[in-house]
Write an enzyme that holds these catalytic residues in place. Structure first.
Site, short mmCIF file in Angstrom:
data_model
loop_
_atom_site.label_atom_id
_atom_site.label_comp_id
_atom_site.label_asym_id
_atom_site.label_seq_id
_atom_site.Cartn_x
_atom_site.Cartn_y
_atom_site.Cartn_z
N HIS A 191 -1.86 8.18 6.92
CA HIS A 191 -2.09 7.03 6.05
C HIS A 191 -3.57 6.70 6.08
CE1 HIS A 191 -1.54 3.31 3.92
NE2 HIS A 191 -2.04 2.62 4.93
N ASP A 231 20.95 -29.48 -54.50
CA ASP A 231 20.95 -28.07 -54.91
C ASP A 231 21.72 -27.88 -56.20
OD1 ASP A 231 20.16 -25.34 -54.08
OD2 ASP A 231 20.25 -26.21 -52.08
N CYS A 244 0.81 -1.23 0.00
CA CYS A 244 0.00 0.00 0.00
C CYS A 244 0.83 1.27 0.00
CB CYS A 244 -0.93 0.01 1.22
SG CYS A 244 -1.85 -1.50 1.44
N HIS A 277 -8.90 3.95 -0.64
CA HIS A 277 -7.50 3.52 -0.51
C HIS A 277 -7.01 3.06 -1.88
CE1 HIS A 277 -3.82 1.88 0.68
NE2 HIS A 277 -4.17 1.16 1.76
N HIS A 281 24.12 -22.13 -47.66
CA HIS A 281 23.17 -21.33 -48.45
C HIS A 281 22.81 -20.12 -47.61
CE1 HIS A 281 18.97 -20.32 -49.63
NE2 HIS A 281 19.32 -20.71 -50.85
#
Length: 1793
Positions: A696, A1540, A561, A739, A1348
């Site tokens: 508070h 390839d 808080c 609060h 590649h």
């Protein structure tokens, strides 16, 4: 026995030690309390330099790094810049005095320097260090005096460099040239005779002469401008053959009596009117380096003046210094010893020591080096205490419950005593299902109450550079943190970098946050791309730092808080610790998750009856609340220096913990009291002086009782009662707004800050019944009050109100702040009243700009007495400026109101456009003599100290050159028409150079892109361009004027301005013998000509022209410049200019003489100056040449520099649309002109340095609290749907589980270079299934991938997947059909959705999965490849590649061979045709190197992949000859490099043929229809292949072809329907950038082999919402199909939804009806879209969707790149998803572009 004599010698050079090591030692020892005096001296020296640097012009400030100590200054080589002399002088002074002080402290020496036996001596700048000792009687005084020595050293260096660079500009290439050479073997008298002869013969002005600066018996130092020294050494035979050496003197001239005088000394010592204290007497003898005798000074002021005079004007005579020291030593005849202290050794010191030893052989001579101590370790010492500055809160902003969306509404709420609690609104969660007061429903809340912000989802995403999707996924409290941070900064007037304390690198953020509702509930319903940055707490303030570019610390704190106030306390600590100079702090809380309600309720924290009842008997817990607040805090001294509005002062702050409480959540009065005591001690405040405590105050029985005890015991003790005039008021904001948990503390702080502003304490409404009986009953007797009504809280005269703010955390933390009133502002500067003031307004969107105009107008209507100067200062210097702008220059508030009303009524905002992303170039144009008038620039001279200093300095140089002062002309003390040509011309040039420096150094305009000067103005232009030094320019102007006055008759000739071309003039005047004679003087424009000649001829010409309607105006000058009248001075001018050095221009010079642009260093030379005096000014030709070269255009900004903007009209005529600003204007107040010009620059995107504009009298202005920025808000909100927070209570490990691939041993013997682990293999009679995992980072796999590469990243080619398919296909077939010899396979329907790129981090696994299922009856096997998460082993839902294998019924392959044999002759025929074309040079024959070099345009193959030996290619058809490698390089079915080699001919055809547009596009293959071979490829085998590619008729930008593989003229393999897709080359980087920071779980990035096909969808297809999908990994590039790319129709609303993007339709202008009506940026964007898509602009109707228009994901990428490259718009490709229609897109563009 008599004591020894002492000599302390201060040299003029740094020791040979590492300078950084020396200062590091000083810095280290300065932290040790044993070296207190050293530490103080270093701190004071740092402060002095900080203050001196702060006074420098902005460009010079930027050369100095931010420094809190001296170490950063030692890291920079200042020698090549304008601060070299200043910094080296200051640092040398600090070093010598620091070593002196440190030596005394290290040796624990007492002061032993007596006046009668101590001599101080020094060379050059060392004299200033010596002065610090000479003025002292003990070490502490050295500290005090030494700081002043540092100040003088720095100022002296600045001034020497500034003056010297006016004599000669630095080299264009930055190389260093020496200003002094030492010559040995010559006497001073002989060299002086030689130098005098040289200076006389060359006509060198006295100011620029070469001279002697130092001498002794064996050497002489010769000084002067570097080019002049070099010329002298070349010209003089004696100098040329002398023994000489250039000295390391790079920053200018000292010891120059001809250059400096008494006025100079005064400006060095008192530049700002400060006076060095005169009461300090000189204590010790300090010898002059000129006479060798002690300076005849008795006070500090006299000593500094004497030393400065000697340094600037006195010649150094080393022999005299030696003689003086010997004389002083000899006087102490009884001294048995001579002790010498110095800094290392030097040649001078060695000579001195030798002389002493020779003269006093009977004395003991000892030397002490003052440096070695710094390298010694004196043991550990405790550090010094932290700084004790007070802190100032200068800005604040909030979003609070009850509609309190700004500070005024918050105060209104408090002042009215409102209670904001209500039931949970529907946009948070469904209260009906989630509320159960009985507690029987699991996870339900027992209380329905809370305090809520209205529409917390409202947010201006475009302002903060966030897409709607990112905004929606970002926690609303993070968004509001951004918003309130901006509003608080705006209130504080923070402009990044305006002052030292606003350096963005030194701004930090601290925010408190204690929950994650949005991330855990709302956003988690459909986790998206921005889940982490949008929800994780660290990003709340990290995003603030990132958006505002703050480089200071960023902390997100959770102390339950108390988080908000704890964040403020941490921020204060950072300021006290020196970790930041400005901090943003706050607290954040937005409630959406019913889980937290349930948890807090079950923990007995919450009230079930409503609001917090603070100190009430019925207090039963707290009521939850939203809240977001931000404050801006600085050190008090910084806030005062920055002219901030100080809301309150923080004296101290602390946090401790209730460690002794009975439980972790129970408060503890003892800990609270300890915290109060700590902060009061820190603040040195009596607790009875506290007049208010903000409690508070949660409204719990335990909390209220404990806090009451602690507060009353400390602040109202019974033992020391308060007096009646010392009341203590208490209050708690929670009784109003609940609060706020993490935001509770910031809400309390904001309340108290508002109380300071309003001088009032709001009523405490927290006691609806009676006060809690646990509270002591003697409150009134103790003068303690909880005001039940509003109570005045006035600030009495001479009094200070102090307050306490408390915030406690449920975990036990206690945070307390002590506040006091802001100091009353003392205005010590009288404001220079300016006739006109600029006022600017800006925004990031059109809508916000209009709203900002309206709110400012409303403010002025409510506050008509507003001071215009304050308003101008606030809007210009104290606001962040954005791209949408309005600006005006006005002289009173009614004029401003009229402007604003017109802007609103005439819809001026809609006519504006945002400033360009790249600011336009600036060109300086300098006017000529026709601009002269008495009193030129007088207003600027009187009001701007910078301009005044520049003029006076230039005037001083001019006078030193022998010319009269021009200051009387500026002050208007010379009557109009009485000034001589000399004074007139010098006035113009001096004012123009000073104006240029004003624009460049004070007003923040960057170095010009080019310069041009008209006639006389060219001298100023050349000086600014660095071609001429300032001194040479003034010399030439003055000398030329003197020649003209002496050799030309004023009034005999004149100049006539004619509004016609020269051809028209020739035609009308005629050319006969009896025609009047004239010459072309100036070609100003193509229609404006100036001619010159005799008065009689010009009168005759005028009589001929005016009847023809041609306007003629006499030019107000006494001579006909640029005509034959100037011939009388040409020869003499040539002689004067011959010795002047010319440099290469630093910027292009538009030459009116040459009619061209000059870049080189040879075109402008002495001959040029002579010609420019005689020949015509071709201004128009020069401008035309610049336009042709592209140096200037219609976007260029022109700054007309001169007393009147004569050149402005010329430029407007020559450059259509030219934007020109003036510096001064005849008959107009200087500040009226300047204000309008600054507004023009601001609107053009060249934002001036507004801070510097107001700097001279800034303290006399006030920062106004104007209306805050008006946001263009949309409600981005993901609604929590359903009841799953309740439902999860009933789940017991149920639910479906994701299929995962676990890390288990391989279940099969199959393992190859590409298949690494088989995790599942099942075989029955007719089917077989296999699942395998492979790791791309496996060495074999990785090597194959890196064979590649594309865009420098390894990409997995299709050949890799082919080998894997064939391997698994053969393996499973043999499992079902054992004994099969050769398995024939046809790889069919092979398609790669996205390819794989190898991560750059090879240490991190990069797994993928292959799954195969073979069905023998159908002779078919399906294949799928998947990405795998390396952390969880979870495979992706969708495969990245798929295919199938068909097994032919004929296992021999005979059927295939027969099929192919029928077409073999056709293939051979095409190969022969290509060979024939090659023979005729109609087809290209490529060697292997050339073929693979062409391939590099897209892909780079490793050597083993380069199988093609020769290629013949024509258009899209080719064949090649192939040789395979002899090594398989691994374990394969068929090596990928072989596959390839025989197949990538097709790729070369598409990417290497001249039939393809390879400049704009590249081509990649997504797969093939079929791939089959009748025999395996063999090592070293020779093959031939052939392919022809065709465009596919049914799919745009797609090509396909069949590739044939032959061995010995027989077809052995075919790849059918081999496809290639065309991709714009501008997407290369986007698709193919290697992922350098791939996380362990990341999948690979895309490769060129597999940009996916985008399948076409019917335009009328209904797009359904998509189910949540696996998050796309950061290094993949998935181009989705249209169906997945299009947002659902439900997503296009701005109402709450759970989908994704809230498209801002309701808050923006309605989309236009059709594209033809769209203009501006949006219109250009639509034209670009039409061009790229091939659509007509008319087809882009407002309701047309991009899906319907065919803008797929690939086209979206293309369009975003095009918009960036062609229009400079940074637009994400996802915008076409977030704005699904053309109307949505145009609305967005009109708002944000």
């Amino acid at each position: 026995m008599s004591g020894p004599t002492k000599l302390v010698f201060f040299g003029n050079e740094f020791p040979n030690d590492d300078l950084k090591a020396l200062f590091r030692g000083l810095h280290r020892h300065g932290k040790d309390r044993r070296f207190r005096q050293l530490a103080t001296f270093l701190e004071e020296s740092t402060r002095v330099l900080q203050n001196e640097v702060a006074q420098l012009p902005e460009p010079l400030k930027k050369l100095v790094p931010h420094f809190e100590n001296l170490m950063p200054l030692t890291e920079v080589d200042f020698r090549q810049g304008p601060l070299g002399a200043a910094m080296e002088s200051a640092l040398l002074t600090i070093l010598e005095l620091g070593m002196f002080i440190g030596h005394y402290e290290a040796e624990e020496r007492v002061w032993d320097l007596s006046a009668d036996r101590t001599t101080l001596a020094g060379l050059s700048i060392g004299l200033l260090a010596a002065a610090g000792v000479a003025l002292s009687t003990h070490l502490a005084e050295v500290v005090q005096n030494g700081a002043e020595c540092v100040r003088v050293s720095f100022r002296l260096g600045v001034y020497v460099h500034d003056i010297s660079r006016k004599l000669e500009a630095p080299q264009a290439d930055g190389s260093l040239l020496s200003w002094a050479h030492v010559v040995t073997g010559e006497t001073a008298s002989d060299l002086q005779e030689e130098l005098s002869r040289y200076n006389t013969e060359t006509g060198t002005p006295e100011l620029l002469k070469v001279f002697i600066s130092a001498a002794d018996k064996t050497s002489v130092s010769v000084s002067g401008p570097p080019s002049r020294i070099r010329a002298a050494f070349r010209a003089s035979q004696r100098l040329r053959y002398s023994k000489s050496l250039a000295l390391p003197v790079y920053d200018g001239l000292c010891h120059a009596a001809h250059l400096y005088d008494e006025e100079t000394i005064h400006r060095v010592l008192h530049p700002d009117g400060s006076v060095i204290p005169t009461s300090r007497p000189v204590q010790l003898a300090l010898l002059s380096s000129r006479s060798g005798q002690p300076f005849e000074a008795t006070t500090a002021a006299e000593l500094f003046r004497a030393i400065s005079t000697e340094l600037l004007t006195g010649t150094i005579f080393l022999d005299n210094i030696t003689a003086g020291i010997l004389d002083r030593t000899e006087r102490c005849a009884d001294a048995p010893q001579c002790q010498i202290e110095t800094y290392r050794t030097s040649l001078v010191f060695k000579g001195l020591l030798k002389a002493l030893e020779a003269c006093f052989p009977d004395r003991t001579i000892s030397t002490t080096d003052l440096i070695p101590w710094v390298f010694q370790d004196y043991g550990a010492r405790q550090p010094k205490s932290y700084a004790d500055s007070k802190l100032a809160i200068v800005g604040m902003a909030c979003r609070m419950p009850g509609g309190a969306n700004d500070l005024d509404l918050f105060w209104e709420l408090l002042a009215q005593g409102r209670d904001t609690h209500t039931t949970v609104p529907a946009d948070r969660f469904d209260l009906e299902t989630h509320y159960d007061p009985t507690g029987e429903t699991e996870n339900a809340t027992r209380t329905p109450f809370g305090n809520f912000i209205d529409q917390p989802g409202l947010f201006d995403a475009g302002f903060f550079n966030m897409s709607p999707r990112e905004a929606e996924q970002t926690d609303p409290m993070h968004r509001l943190a951004l918003v309130t941070a901006y509003e608080a900064l705006e209130m504080a007037g923070i402009v990044s970098g305006r002052t030292p304390s606003s350096n963005p690198k030194r701004i930090a953020t601290f925010y408190g946050q204690a929950s994650d509702d949005w991330r855990e509930l709302n956003a988690s319903q459909n986790i998206g791309t921005y889940a982490v940055p949008g929800g994780e707490r660290a990003f709340a303030n990290g995003r603030i730092n990132y958006f505002f570019k703050f480089g200071g610390p960023s902390f997100n704190l959770d102390t339950a808080c108390s988080s908000g106030l704890a964040a403020v306390q941490a921020a204060c600590s950072a300021l006290w610790a020196g970790e930041a100079d400005t901090v943003l702090a706050g607290g954040l809380n937005i409630i959406t998750d019913p889980d937290n309600y349930a948890g807090l309720g079950n923990g007995h924290f919450l009230s079930r009856t409503g609001q917090c009842k603070v100190w009430d008997q019925s207090a039963d817990g707290y009521c939850r609340a939203d809240g977001v607040g931000s404050v801006v805090i600085k050190r008090l001294e910084d806030a005062e220096a920055d002219n901030d509005n100080i809301l309150a002062v923080v004296l101290s702050a602390a946090t401790n913990h209730s460690a002794e409480a009975i439980s972790i959540t129970h408060p503890h009065a003892g800990a609270q009291k300890e915290n109060y005591t700590q902060v009061l001690h820190q603040a040195a405040v009596n607790p009875l002086d506290i007049s208010y405590v903000e409690l508070h105050g949660t409204g719990t029985q335990a909390g209220d009782a404990q806090e009451a005890e602690s507060v009353l015991d400390i602040f109202a003790p019974r033992a020391h009662r308060r007096r009646a005039d010392q009341p203590l008021h208490l209050g708690a904001v929670k009784s109003n707004i609940g609060h706020g948990e993490a935001a509770a503390g910031i809400a309390s702080l904001l309340k108290v800050l508002l109380m300071y502003q309003k001088n009032e304490i709001p009523a405490h409404i927290g006691i609806p019944t009676v006060i809690n009986p646990a509270i002591p009953t003697d409150l009134e007797q103790r003068q303690v009050y909880l005001p039940r009504t509003k109570t005045a809280w006035p600030r009495a005269a001479g009094q200070i109100r102090r307050a306490i703010v408390n915030s406690f955390g449920a975990h036990g933390g206690n945070t307390t702040l002590v506040l006091e009133d802001a100091p009353e502002k003392q205005v010590t500067v009288a404001r220079e009243e300016r006739s006109t003031h600029p006022v600017v307004i800006s925004a990031k969107s059109k809508k916000s700009l209009a709203a900002n105009v309206e709110t400012l107008l409303a403010y002025l209507d409510e506050n008509p007495e507003t001071d215009l100067g304050d308003l101008s200062y606030t809007t210009c210097a104290r606001r962040m400026h954005h791209s949408w702008r309005l600006a005006t220059a006005v002289s009173d508030i009614p004029a401003l109101q009229k402007f604003l009303r017109n802007a609103v009524s005439n819809d001026a905002v809609s006519q504006t456009r945002p400033i360009p992303t790249e600011a336009p170039h600036v060109v300086f144009t300098f006017t000529g003599q026709g601009a002269y008038y008495a009193g030129l620039a007088q207003g600027l001279f009187q009001a701007l100290p910078f301009f005044r200093a520049e003029v006076r300095q230039l005037d001083h140089l001019s006078q030193r050159l022998g010319f009269p002062s021009i200051v009387p002309v500026i002050l208007g003390e010379v009557e109009e028409g009485t000034a001589t040509a000399l004074v007139t011309q010098l006035s113009i040039v001096i004012v123009e150079i000073a104006l240029a420096r004003l624009w460049l150094l004070l007003l923040g305009i960057p170095a010009p892109h080019a310069v041009i000067g008209h006639s006389l103005g060219e001298y100023a232009a050349l000086a600014v361009a660095g071609v001429l030094s300032t001194a040479d320019a003034l010399y030439l102007v003055g000398h030329r004027a003197q020649l003209i006055e002496e050799h030309c008759t004023p009034g005999s000739h004149a100049m006539l301005s004619v509004r016609a071309t020269i051809a028209d003039i020739e035609r009308l005047v005629g050319t006969g013998a009896d025609a009047p004679t004239y010459e072309l003087s100036c070609q100003n424009t193509h229609q404006d000509t100036v001619i010159g000649g005799s008065i009689q001829d010009l009168n005759a010409i005028r009589e001929k022209l005016e009847p023809e309607g041609i306007k003629c105006v006499n030019v107000d000058v006494p001579f006909a410049f640029h005509t034959a009248q100037m011939d009388a001075v040409r020869e003499r001018l040539a002689k004067a200019v011959a010795a002047v050095p010319f440099k290469t221009p630093s910027v292009p010079v538009l030459s009116p003489l040459l009619g061209s642009v000059v870049f080189d260093g040879k075109s402008i030379n002495p001959e040029y100056i002579v010609r420019a005096t005689r020949e015509p000014v071709r201004f128009a030709t020069a401008i035309d040449a610049a336009q042709e070269l592209g140096i200037v255009n219609s976007q260029t900004l022109w700054v007309d520099i001169g007393p009147h903007p004569i050149c402005a009209s010329f430029v407007r005529s020559l450059v259509p649309g030219a934007r020109i600003v003036s510096s001064c204007r005849r008959n107009e107040d200087n500040f009226a002109t300047m204000a309008k010009s600054l507004c023009t620059l601001h609107l053009a995107g060249r934002t001036p340095s507004w801070a510097e504009y107001f700097r001279p009298d800034e303290q006399a202005y006030s920062l106004l609290r104007l209306p805050k920025y008006r946001w263009n808000e949309v409600n981005y909100w993901i609604q929590y749907l359903g009841t799953w927070t309740l439902d999860k209570a009933h789940l017991k490990n149920g639910g479906s589980q994701k299929r995962t691939i676990t890390d288990v041993p391989s279940v099969s013997s199959l393992r190859t270079s590409l298949i690494h682990q088989v995790t599942e293999e099942t075989v029955d009679k007719t089917t077989a299934t296999l699942k395998a995992i492979s790791d791309i980072q496996h060495p074999d796999f990785l090597e194959a991938v890196h064979g590649h590469t594309m865009n420098n990243c390894g990409v997995a080619t299709s050949s890799i997947w082919t080998d894997m398919a064939m391997t698994v296909g053969e393996h499973l077939y043999r499992r079902l059909v054992p004994g099969t010899d050769h398995v024939l396979m046809d790889l069919c329907d092979f398609e790669v959705q996205h390819a794989q790129v190898a991560n750059t981090n090879s240490n991190t696994p990069q797994p993928l999965a292959l799954e195969a299922h073979l069905d023998l009856p159908t002779r078919h096997m399906s294949l799928a490849w998947y990405d795998v998460n390396a952390t969880t082993n979870q495979r992706a839902d969708a495969p990245f590649a798929t295919g199938s294998i068909k097994y032919p019924a004929d296992p021999t392959g005979a059927a295939w061979s027969i099929e192919w044999s029928r077409i073999t002759h056709l293939i051979q025929g095409r190969i022969e045709a290509l060979q024939h074309l090659a023979a005729e040079n109609k087809a290209s024959t490529l060697s292997k190197p050339l073929a693979y070099a062409l391939f590099k345009n897209v892909v780079d193959y490793a050597p083993r992949y380069r199988g093609m030996d020769r290629v013949v290619i024509h258009d899209h058809e080719a064949f090649s000859d192939i040789t395979l490698t002899t090594d398989r390089h691994g374990t394969w079915h068929t090596p990928p490099h072989w596959i390839d080699s025989v197949s990538h001919l097709a790729g070369l055809v598409m990417n290497g043929s001249d039939a393809s547009n390879t400049r704009d596009f590249f081509y990649v293959t997504p797969g093939c229809g079929s791939c089959r071979m009748t025999e395996p490829l063999i090592a070293g085998g020779k093959y031939r292949n052939y392919v022809r590619m065709f465009p596919m008729p049914d799919e745009a930008h797609m090509y396909a072809g069949d590739l044939y593989i032959l061995r010995e003229d027989k077809i052995i393999g075919v790849v059918e329907q081999l496809k290639f897709r065309r991709v714009p080359r501008l997407l290369m980087d986007r698709f193919f950038s290697p992922n350098k920071n791939a996380a362990a779980h990341a999948a690979p990035a895309p490769a060129p082999a597999a940009v996916p096909a985008v399948k076409k969808q019917p335009p009328t297809e209904t797009i359904q919402p998509q189910a949540p999908k696996t998050e796309q990994k950061q290094d993949q590039l998935q181009l989705p199909n249209l169906a997945s790319a299009a947002p659902s129709t439900a997503n296009s609303s701005s109402s709450p939804s759970s989908s994704g993007v809230a498209t801002p339709t309701t808050e923006q202008e309605a989309p236009v009806a059709d594209a033809s009506a769209v203009t501006g940026v949006a219109g250009k964007c639509l034209e670009l879209i039409a061009n790229e898509t091939g659509l007509g602009v008319a087809e882009l109707t407002a309701d047309a969707t991009f899906v319907q228009l065919g803008v797929d994901s690939l086209m979206s990428l293309v369009l975003s790149e095009k918009l960036r490259s062609e229009m400079g718009l940074e637009i994400k490709s996802s915008l076409f998803l977030e704005c699904p229609t053309v109307g949505d897109l145009t609305g967005w563009l009109e708002q944000y572009c």
